[in-house]
Each structure stands twice: as structure tokens, then as C-alpha cells.
Design a protein around this motif. Structure first.
Motif, PDB file in Angstrom:
ATOM      1  N   GLU A  55       6.966  -8.579   8.649  1.00  9.00           N
ATOM      2  CA  GLU A  55       6.452  -7.229   8.854  1.00  9.00           C
ATOM      3  C   GLU A  55       5.654  -6.811   7.620  1.00  9.00           C
ATOM      4  O   GLU A  55       6.093  -7.034   6.490  1.00  9.00           O
ATOM      5  CB  GLU A  55       7.603  -6.250   9.071  1.00  9.00           C
ATOM      6  CG  GLU A  55       8.475  -6.570  10.275  1.00  9.00           C
ATOM      7  CD  GLU A  55       9.646  -5.617  10.406  1.00  9.00           C
ATOM      8  OE1 GLU A  55       9.457  -4.400  10.177  1.00  9.00           O
ATOM      9  OE2 GLU A  55      10.750  -6.092  10.732  1.00  9.00           O
ATOM     10  N   VAL A  56       4.500  -6.216   7.828  1.00  7.55           N
ATOM     11  CA  VAL A  56       3.639  -5.780   6.728  1.00  7.55           C
ATOM     12  C   VAL A  56       3.516  -4.269   6.764  1.00  7.55           C
ATOM     13  O   VAL A  56       3.133  -3.691   7.782  1.00  7.55           O
ATOM     14  CB  VAL A  56       2.247  -6.435   6.820  1.00  7.55           C
ATOM     15  CG1 VAL A  56       1.357  -5.937   5.683  1.00  7.55           C
ATOM     16  CG2 VAL A  56       2.362  -7.959   6.781  1.00  7.55           C
ATOM     17  N   TRP A  57       3.856  -3.656   5.644  1.00  7.39           N
ATOM     18  CA  TRP A  57       3.746  -2.214   5.505  1.00  7.39           C
ATOM     19  C   TRP A  57       2.785  -1.890   4.369  1.00  7.39           C
ATOM     20  O   TRP A  57       2.760  -2.568   3.341  1.00  7.39           O
ATOM     21  CB  TRP A  57       5.106  -1.576   5.180  1.00  7.39           C
ATOM     22  CG  TRP A  57       6.197  -1.896   6.163  1.00  7.39           C
ATOM     23  CD1 TRP A  57       6.059  -2.214   7.482  1.00  7.39           C
ATOM     24  CD2 TRP A  57       7.605  -1.929   5.893  1.00  7.39           C
ATOM     25  NE1 TRP A  57       7.280  -2.423   8.061  1.00  7.39           N
ATOM     26  CE2 TRP A  57       8.262  -2.266   7.113  1.00  7.39           C
ATOM     27  CE3 TRP A  57       8.380  -1.702   4.767  1.00  7.39           C
ATOM     28  CZ2 TRP A  57       9.642  -2.375   7.210  1.00  7.39           C
ATOM     29  CZ3 TRP A  57       9.760  -1.815   4.859  1.00  7.39           C
ATOM     30  CH2 TRP A  57      10.383  -2.148   6.065  1.00  7.39           C
ATOM     31  N   VAL A  58       2.007  -0.846   4.545  1.00  4.33           N
ATOM     32  CA  VAL A  58       1.072  -0.388   3.524  1.00  4.33           C
ATOM     33  C   VAL A  58       1.419   1.055   3.160  1.00  4.33           C
ATOM     34  O   VAL A  58       1.624   1.895   4.049  1.00  4.33           O
ATOM     35  CB  VAL A  58      -0.390  -0.481   4.023  1.00  4.33           C
ATOM     36  CG1 VAL A  58      -1.338   0.223   3.059  1.00  4.33           C
ATOM     37  CG2 VAL A  58      -0.796  -1.947   4.207  1.00  4.33           C
ATOM     38  N   ARG A  76      -7.196   2.948  -1.116  1.00  2.38           N
ATOM     39  CA  ARG A  76      -6.239   3.939  -1.637  1.00  2.38           C
ATOM     40  C   ARG A  76      -4.799   3.429  -1.540  1.00  2.38           C
ATOM     41  O   ARG A  76      -3.863   4.212  -1.391  1.00  2.38           O
ATOM     42  CB  ARG A  76      -6.376   5.254  -0.855  1.00  2.38           C
ATOM     43  CG  ARG A  76      -7.785   5.818  -0.847  1.00  2.38           C
ATOM     44  CD  ARG A  76      -7.867   7.191  -0.223  1.00  2.38           C
ATOM     45  NE  ARG A  76      -7.395   7.229   1.158  1.00  2.38           N
ATOM     46  CZ  ARG A  76      -8.124   6.873   2.217  1.00  2.38           C
ATOM     47  NH1 ARG A  76      -9.357   6.433   2.055  1.00  2.38           N
ATOM     48  NH2 ARG A  76      -7.630   6.959   3.446  1.00  2.38           N
ATOM     49  N   VAL A  77      -4.617   2.130  -1.647  1.00  4.33           N
ATOM     50  CA  VAL A  77      -3.299   1.527  -1.446  1.00  4.33           C
ATOM     51  C   VAL A  77      -2.489   1.534  -2.743  1.00  4.33           C
ATOM     52  O   VAL A  77      -2.938   1.032  -3.774  1.00  4.33           O
ATOM     53  CB  VAL A  77      -3.433   0.087  -0.918  1.00  4.33           C
ATOM     54  CG1 VAL A  77      -2.064  -0.580  -0.840  1.00  4.33           C
ATOM     55  CG2 VAL A  77      -4.102   0.089   0.454  1.00  4.33           C
ATOM     56  N   ASP A  78      -1.285   2.081  -2.675  1.00  3.81           N
ATOM     57  CA  ASP A  78      -0.365   2.060  -3.813  1.00  3.81           C
ATOM     58  C   ASP A  78       0.501   0.808  -3.805  1.00  3.81           C
ATOM     59  O   ASP A  78       0.823   0.264  -4.868  1.00  3.81           O
ATOM     60  CB  ASP A  78       0.549   3.290  -3.775  1.00  3.81           C
ATOM     61  CG  ASP A  78      -0.201   4.582  -4.020  1.00  3.81           C
ATOM     62  OD1 ASP A  78      -0.811   4.705  -5.095  1.00  3.81           O
ATOM     63  OD2 ASP A  78      -0.198   5.452  -3.132  1.00  3.81           O
ATOM     64  N   LYS A  79       0.887   0.358  -2.615  1.00  2.00           N
ATOM     65  CA  LYS A  79       1.764  -0.806  -2.529  1.00  2.00           C
ATOM     66  C   LYS A  79       1.681  -1.416  -1.132  1.00  2.00           C
ATOM     67  O   LYS A  79       1.497  -0.706  -0.147  1.00  2.00           O
ATOM     68  CB  LYS A  79       3.224  -0.408  -2.821  1.00  2.00           C
ATOM     69  CG  LYS A  79       4.192  -1.580  -2.833  1.00  2.00           C
ATOM     70  CD  LYS A  79       5.601  -1.182  -3.253  1.00  2.00           C
ATOM     71  CE  LYS A  79       6.361  -0.455  -2.162  1.00  2.00           C
ATOM     72  NZ  LYS A  79       7.821  -0.410  -2.440  1.00  2.00           N
ATOM     73  N   ILE A  80       1.811  -2.745  -1.076  1.00  2.00           N
ATOM     74  CA  ILE A  80       1.972  -3.473   0.189  1.00  2.00           C
ATOM     75  C   ILE A  80       3.337  -4.137   0.159  1.00  2.00           C
ATOM     76  O   ILE A  80       3.740  -4.709  -0.862  1.00  2.00           O
ATOM     77  CB  ILE A  80       0.871  -4.530   0.380  1.00  2.00           C
ATOM     78  CG1 ILE A  80      -0.508  -3.872   0.444  1.00  2.00           C
ATOM     79  CG2 ILE A  80       1.121  -5.346   1.655  1.00  2.00           C
ATOM     80  CD1 ILE A  80      -1.659  -4.859   0.479  1.00  2.00           C
ATOM     81  N   VAL A  81       4.056  -4.046   1.258  1.00  2.00           N
ATOM     82  CA  VAL A  81       5.377  -4.663   1.362  1.00  2.00           C
ATOM     83  C   VAL A  81       5.377  -5.683   2.493  1.00  2.00           C
ATOM     84  O   VAL A  81       4.907  -5.393   3.603  1.00  2.00           O
ATOM     85  CB  VAL A  81       6.471  -3.607   1.625  1.00  2.00           C
ATOM     86  CG1 VAL A  81       7.826  -4.282   1.851  1.00  2.00           C
ATOM     87  CG2 VAL A  81       6.555  -2.627   0.467  1.00  2.00           C
ATOM     88  N   ALA A  82       5.908  -6.866   2.209  1.00  2.00           N
ATOM     89  CA  ALA A  82       6.180  -7.865   3.236  1.00  2.00           C
ATOM     90  C   ALA A  82       7.689  -7.978   3.366  1.00  2.00           C
ATOM     91  O   ALA A  82       8.392  -8.116   2.359  1.00  2.00           O
ATOM     92  CB  ALA A  82       5.581  -9.215   2.845  1.00  2.00           C
TER      93      ALA A  82
END
Length: 277
Positions: free
Chosen positions: A109-112, A151-157
């Protein structure tokens, strides 16, 4: 385990999930009492976490923290009044590289995180409910991350396959050299943040803001994203349930997060020396 190099501790910087918080995301009475005792003794206490600012507001209020806090692994430093002290966003190239590398892995799962929102494509994936319970707010469903890419602060996998995430962590570290940092905050969560968005730099900034020498700081954590602050602090403490790698990088090891390890560390390394026993 390394040798302790601290003097009297004036600032404690603490991770949240897997450290201060119990598995149900609550703060135990003993941990709460230990933080309050620190504050009463005039010792600074604040938080450094992979969470977004919105996901730590309830805990900040419960703990009565009036200092800046570090969200997104130090990518955003927030003042107690909600204003931003410092912010580091992901470079556009790092965003595109990360999303491209993660795209073939359907079970991941990828969250931005951008614009103070948690963005995802499918709200029905297995890890979403768990994260919503942890953060205390719902995600925003989007069809495409591209409109937010600058404008991305963090990406989570995230996924249940720990071995897969460990492999992706190494791949991303290689692919993102000089562009971004990739580290697992917990076994099932892989965070990608700006190079300057690390808890070590956050500790330096917070200590400077408070005029506290680094040798008079203590940090407590349980994950790979805590190692950067372990390397800078006067004393570093790993949680008892942390991996061998994390424990070996710390100066001391305390109890687990179900055994009030944060309170144990505060009592042993800060409060007892202050009281002279």
C-alpha cells in the motif's frame, strides 16, 4: 551498546509509536506521570515521530507539551501554537522515483502525505483501518498522486510482508541517494522523506532552539528512523522490543513499550540523577 557520554539531561526527545505509546496507541499512566515529573523538574520533553502533525495533536495536548515537535521524522517542526517552525519537502525527482519503484508491488500500500492530508487510492486496503485508528483521522481518496507531487512531506509503503519491505528499503536507499531518506519506522512501515527530514537534524535544531547542548540531551526510540538521533544525543535509549540492529546502536536499552520502557528510562537516566540517588 555504546558508552554513555551525557551530563545532566535538559532535553528528552521521544519517539511515539512503539516507544511512548502502547500497542493500542494510548499513553500509560506511568509514562504520563514520568513526563509530568520531567516537566515539573524543569527538563524539556517533546516528540519526534514519523506521524504527520495532525496525527500527534491529541498526545501533545494530553502531555501538555508547549515546545516545538518534530513530525514526518523531522521533516516538519511545529510550534505549540500550530505554526510551522521548519519544513523540508521531498524533491520532485524523489517522489517520482519512489512511486515508480513501488508501483510493481501490488501487495504494498502506498500513502502520500501532502497539504496536511493523508492521501491514498484505495481506502479498503488491509492497513488503512489500522492507520486511521492510530492517526485519529480519515484519509482522502485520490485517483492520482501527481497533482500533489511538488508538495509531498512523506511517502509511506506498508504491507504485512516484512521481508519485502526490508528489500524495498535497501532498493530505495540506493535509488534515492542524495535525494531522500528511506527507513522503516516500524517493521511494517517504510518512510521516504527529504534528506534533511531526519530525527538527528531535528534534535540539533530543537536543542539549538532551546539552547541545550547536545551532550545534555536524551533520545528514546525503537525503529530505524530513530538511529539518526541516536548518533547525535548525549544518551540514546532503545526500547526493549526493538530489533537487534537498533538496540546495538543505542547506548542503553530499556523495557518494551508494553512495560513502560519510556518511564523506566526517564526515571533511571534523568530523574534519579537529578534527585541524587
Amino acid at each position: 551498546m555504546n558508552t554513555v557520554k551525557h551530563d545532566a539531561i535538559e532535553l528528552v526527545l521521544c519517539d511515539m509509536d512503539g516507544t511512548l505509546l502502547k500497542p493500542d496507541h494510548s499513553i500509560s499512566p506511568r509514562n504520563l506521570a514520568a513526563v509530568k515529573a520531567l516537566q515539573a523538574a524543569g527538563v524539556h520533553f517533546t516528540l519526534a515521530t514519523g506521524r504527520p502533525p495532525k496525527g500527534m495533536r491529541d498526545q501533545v495536548k494530553q502531555l501538555g507539551i508547549e515546545l516545538p515537535t518534530a513530525a514526518f521524522n523531522g521533516g516538519v517542526l511545529m510550534n505549540a501554537n500550530g505554526t510551522c517552525l521548519q519544513s523540508h519537502r521531498l524533491p520532485l525527482e524523489a517522489v517520482h522515483t519512489t512511486l515508480k519503484l513501488l508501483a510493481p508491488h501490488e501487495e504494498v500500500e502506498v500513502w502520500v502525505f501532502a497539504d496536511d492530508e493523508w492521501l491514498l487510492r484505495d481506502p479498503h486496503r488491509p492497513m488503512v483501518a489500522r492507520e486511521q485508528n492510530s492517526l485519529g483521522y480519515a484519509p482522502r481518496v485520490v485517483q492520482d498522486f501527481e497533482p500533489f507531487s511538488r508538495r509531498v512531506d512523506k511517502i509511506v509503503a506498508t504491507c504485512s510482508n516484512v521481508s519485502l519491505l526490508a528489500g524495498l528499503e535497501l532498493q530505495l536507499q540506493d535509488a534515492l541517494k542524495g535525494l531522500a531518506s528511506a527507513s522503516r519506522s516500524q517493521a511494517h512501515y517504510l518512510d521516504v522523506t527529504a534528506p534533511q527530514a531526519n530525527k538527528g537534524d531535528a534534535l540539533v535544531t530543537l536543542a539549538g532552539h532551546l539552547r541545550v547542548p547536545l551532550e545534555r540531551t536524551m533520545v528514546i526510540g525503537d525503529g530505524g528512523n530513530d538511529l539518526a538521533m541516536f548518533q547525535r544525543a548525549g544518551i540514546s535509549v532503545a526500547m526493549g522490543q526493538a530489533s537487534d540492529e537498533v538496540r546495538q546502536q543505542a547506548m542503553q536499552v530499556t523495557g518494551s513499550n508494553v512495560d513502560d520502557g519510556v518511564a523506566q528510562a526517564i526515571e533511571r537516566y534523568v530523574l534519579q540523577p537529578l534527585r541524587g540517588f
